[in-house]
Design a protein around this motif. Structure first.
Motif, short mmCIF file in Angstrom:
data_model
loop_
_atom_site.label_atom_id
_atom_site.label_comp_id
_atom_site.label_asym_id
_atom_site.label_seq_id
_atom_site.Cartn_x
_atom_site.Cartn_y
_atom_site.Cartn_z
N ILE A 7 1.01 -1.12 0.15
CA ILE A 7 -0.02 -0.05 -0.02
C ILE A 7 0.89 1.16 -0.10
O ILE A 7 0.69 2.19 -0.84
CB ILE A 7 -0.93 0.14 1.23
CG1 ILE A 7 -1.97 -1.10 1.12
CG2 ILE A 7 -1.47 1.55 1.40
CD1 ILE A 7 -2.89 -1.48 2.28
N VAL A 8 1.85 1.14 1.03
CA VAL A 8 2.84 2.48 0.76
C VAL A 8 3.49 2.50 -0.43
O VAL A 8 3.77 3.77 -0.86
CB VAL A 8 3.85 2.15 2.16
CG1 VAL A 8 4.60 3.43 2.14
CG2 VAL A 8 2.98 2.45 3.44
N ASN A 9 3.84 1.53 -0.86
CA ASN A 9 4.64 1.76 -2.15
C ASN A 9 3.46 2.05 -3.41
O ASN A 9 4.03 3.10 -4.32
CB ASN A 9 5.34 0.44 -2.63
CG ASN A 9 6.47 -0.12 -2.04
OD1 ASN A 9 7.13 0.66 -1.45
ND2 ASN A 9 6.90 -1.18 -1.90
N GLU A 10 2.52 1.83 -3.37
CA GLU A 10 1.62 2.35 -4.28
C GLU A 10 1.42 3.90 -3.96
O GLU A 10 1.18 4.64 -4.95
CB GLU A 10 0.29 1.61 -3.91
CG GLU A 10 -0.08 0.38 -4.73
CD GLU A 10 -0.13 0.14 -6.02
OE1 GLU A 10 -0.47 1.34 -6.85
OE2 GLU A 10 -0.26 -1.03 -6.52
N LEU A 11 1.10 4.37 -2.89
CA LEU A 11 1.02 5.48 -2.52
C LEU A 11 2.23 6.56 -2.97
O LEU A 11 2.24 7.50 -3.24
CB LEU A 11 0.66 5.89 -1.07
CG LEU A 11 -0.60 5.19 -0.34
CD1 LEU A 11 -0.76 5.71 1.11
CD2 LEU A 11 -1.78 5.89 -1.30
N LEU A 12 3.65 5.83 -2.66
CA LEU A 12 4.61 6.60 -3.24
C LEU A 12 4.71 6.73 -4.73
O LEU A 12 5.28 7.83 -5.02
CB LEU A 12 5.82 5.79 -2.71
CG LEU A 12 6.27 5.73 -1.36
CD1 LEU A 12 7.36 4.66 -1.10
CD2 LEU A 12 6.69 7.10 -0.76
N GLY A 13 4.03 5.96 -5.36
CA GLY A 13 4.07 6.19 -6.76
C GLY A 13 2.88 6.76 -7.27
O GLY A 13 2.63 6.86 -8.48
N ALA A 63 -5.54 2.92 -24.20
CA ALA A 63 -5.83 4.14 -23.46
C ALA A 63 -5.99 4.07 -22.05
O ALA A 63 -6.97 4.24 -21.29
CB ALA A 63 -7.08 4.90 -23.86
N LEU A 64 -4.93 3.49 -21.50
CA LEU A 64 -4.87 3.01 -20.24
C LEU A 64 -3.54 3.56 -19.22
O LEU A 64 -2.46 3.53 -19.80
CB LEU A 64 -4.93 1.47 -19.92
CG LEU A 64 -6.16 0.76 -20.65
CD1 LEU A 64 -5.85 -0.68 -20.49
CD2 LEU A 64 -7.59 1.21 -19.68
N GLU A 65 -3.68 3.74 -18.01
CA GLU A 65 -2.71 4.27 -17.31
C GLU A 65 -1.81 2.96 -16.84
O GLU A 65 -2.33 1.93 -16.26
CB GLU A 65 -3.21 5.22 -15.85
CG GLU A 65 -2.27 5.78 -15.05
CD GLU A 65 -2.81 6.34 -14.08
OE1 GLU A 65 -3.06 5.95 -13.01
OE2 GLU A 65 -3.18 7.58 -14.16
N THR A 66 -0.62 3.21 -16.82
CA THR A 66 0.21 1.91 -16.31
C THR A 66 0.24 1.71 -14.67
O THR A 66 0.47 2.92 -14.12
CB THR A 66 1.68 2.25 -16.67
OG1 THR A 66 1.87 2.79 -18.28
CG2 THR A 66 2.70 1.22 -16.40
N PRO A 67 -0.07 0.72 -14.41
CA PRO A 67 -0.07 0.23 -12.92
C PRO A 67 1.36 0.78 -12.42
O PRO A 67 2.24 0.71 -12.85
CB PRO A 67 -0.23 -1.10 -12.92
CG PRO A 67 -1.06 -1.73 -14.24
CD PRO A 67 -0.45 -0.62 -15.22
N ALA A 68 1.28 1.18 -11.09
CA ALA A 68 2.35 1.68 -10.44
C ALA A 68 3.28 0.47 -10.09
O ALA A 68 2.99 -0.59 -9.95
CB ALA A 68 2.02 2.29 -9.01
#
Length: 442
Positions: free
Chosen positions: A170-176, A257-262
């Protein structure tokens, strides 16, 4: 994350025990953290624990006489730059999805303009229920970002999607959060913390996973091309699910047209030939290769140098097409005898799903195949939901393993597919002379 004001909401789930570790990691990352707990959450973890970890009073009541002017929800709503709810139960998701404001947490969510993120956590059947899936889509439409859920063994004894992501993930996702598609500069170790319910057989920490996604475009002339209806959503969901399990993920994508996952490395291609070249290079050190892309079967034998013009009097146009390379079959064949990845293919069918899937499993030398009926309304290409039949190789001479996955969000489906593939991969490694991933053997 230094100085970022994060409001951590905790609702009534067994995963609330992870929230204490999450609060500590957020503080370690430099954030200011304040905690709001629902009444039910206090049955799983005490406010005193969170107060000790954050150094701030924990709020539990909507009408708090000690809050500024007795309006605690407005005070917190204005203070927060990011609202993070972890765990988010099915009940809390339902209340937020329909605009309820019947406790402190839901009220301040409605009163705040902060970024909003939640990590769902619940029983796998509850997560898969159509009502929960509808609520998840509604929340995303309202601006919420959902992290997870993860899949694996659950405290109730079930196995499937619904576990709250590990705090490190979760924290890594937030960092990105501000830079989608890039890994955090100094990521937290995503190896699971002590949890008796974590399935080691579905852990991808230290592995390399390559996934193809989306359509390919085969040019006819400078302005026209052959393609298909693939949106890439399933492949991107698989990449996200693999990254959340700690894998290093390469996503080879056709035009979408998609955002790259963190935390995912993205490689953009156009044609089937371009995708094959990228896939062959990426497969060399991959532990797991998933061919999810809808690759065009044919391309023009000759691409016109200029735009093809209509000719007066001609009511038909003849195009000569040649067969494109079969990407996943090529990878499966050419890596045999080397550090061969665990090969997973996808089969998009409109009839005789199981027969065609089993044929593809055998004919293309795959370890696992995921088949879906793209003829069903509301499922498959372009849709938010999907259903699948998963087949995999067992021991020689025995019928393939089989798993039916009912209609559900592509995110939930991806989590289960990744879990299943990793368990089969670990089982294969366990039966070999060494369980080390290919890159560790080199």
């Amino acid at each position: 994350m230094t100085g970022k004001r994060i409001l951590l909401g905790i609702s009534a789930g067994i995963a609330a025990y992870k929230s204490a570790h999450l609060a500590r990691l957020l503080k370690k990352a430099g954030a200011e953290v304040r905690v709001v707990m629902t009444e039910g959450a206090q049955a799983f973890i005490t406010p005193l624990t969170l107060q000790a970890l954050t150094g701030e009073p924990v709020r539990t009541s909507l009408l708090d006489p000690e809050a500024e002017a007795g309006m605690g929800h407005i005070e917190l709503a204005r203070w927060a730059e990011l609202i993070l709810i972890a765990p988010a139960t099915a009940d809390l998701m339902a209340r937020l999805a329909h605009g309820h404001a019947d406790d402190l947490l839901t009220t301040l969510c409605l009163a705040s303009e902060a970024e909003r993120v939640m990590a769902p956590a619940m029983n796998q059947a509850m997560w898969r229920h159509p009502a929960t899936q509808d609520n998840a889509r509604r929340l995303e439409a309202h601006g919420w970002r959902l992290l997870g859920p993860d899949a694996g063994d659950q405290a109730c004894g079930d196995v499937g999607p619904g576990r709250m992501l590990e705090p490190e993930t979760i924290v890594n996702e937030l960092l990105g959060f501000k830079s989608p598609g890039t890994a955090p500069a100094v990521p937290f170790d995503t190896a699971p913390v002590s949890d008796t319910h974590t399935s080691d057989a579905a852990d991808a920490h230290g592995m390399v996973v390559t996934i193809t996604a989306g359509p390919t475009r085969e040019p006819l002339d400078p302005v026209r091309y052959l393609s298909n209806h693939s949106s890439g959503k399933m492949g991107f969901a698989l990449a996200k699910a693999a990254a959340e399990r700690g894998a290093r993920v390469r996503l080879i994508s056709g035009p979408v047209a998609l955002e790259t996952p963190a935390g995912v490395e993205r490689i953009d291609v156009e044609s089937a030939v371009g995708m094959l070249e990228a896939a062959q290079e990426a497969a060399v050190d991959s532990d797991l290769f998933i061919g999810c892309a809808a690759v065009a079967d044919y391309r023009a034998e000759q691409v016109a140098e200029h735009k093809i013009k209509k000719t007066a009097g001609d009511d038909a146009l003849t195009l000569r097409l040649v067969k494109n390379p079969d990407i996943i079959a090529t990878i499966a064949k050419n890596t045999a005898g080397k550090a061969r990845p665990f090969m997973v293919g996808f089969a998009a069918e409109t009839r005789e799903l199981e027969r065609y899937a089993q044929d593809k499993l055998n004919r293309k030398n795959l370890d696992m195949v995921v088949a879906n009926d793209v003829g069903q309304a509301g499922l498959g290409f372009g849709a938010e939901d999907n259903a699948a039949l998963v087949l995999w190789r067992e021991t020689e001479g025995t019928p393939p393993g089989r798993l039916e996955l009912p209609p559900q969000s592509k995110g939930a489906l991806a989590a289960t597919i990744i879990e299943t593939a990793l368990k089969r991969l670990h089982a294969r490694q366990g039966s070999s002379s060494s369980s080390m991933p290919p890159q560790a053997k080199q």
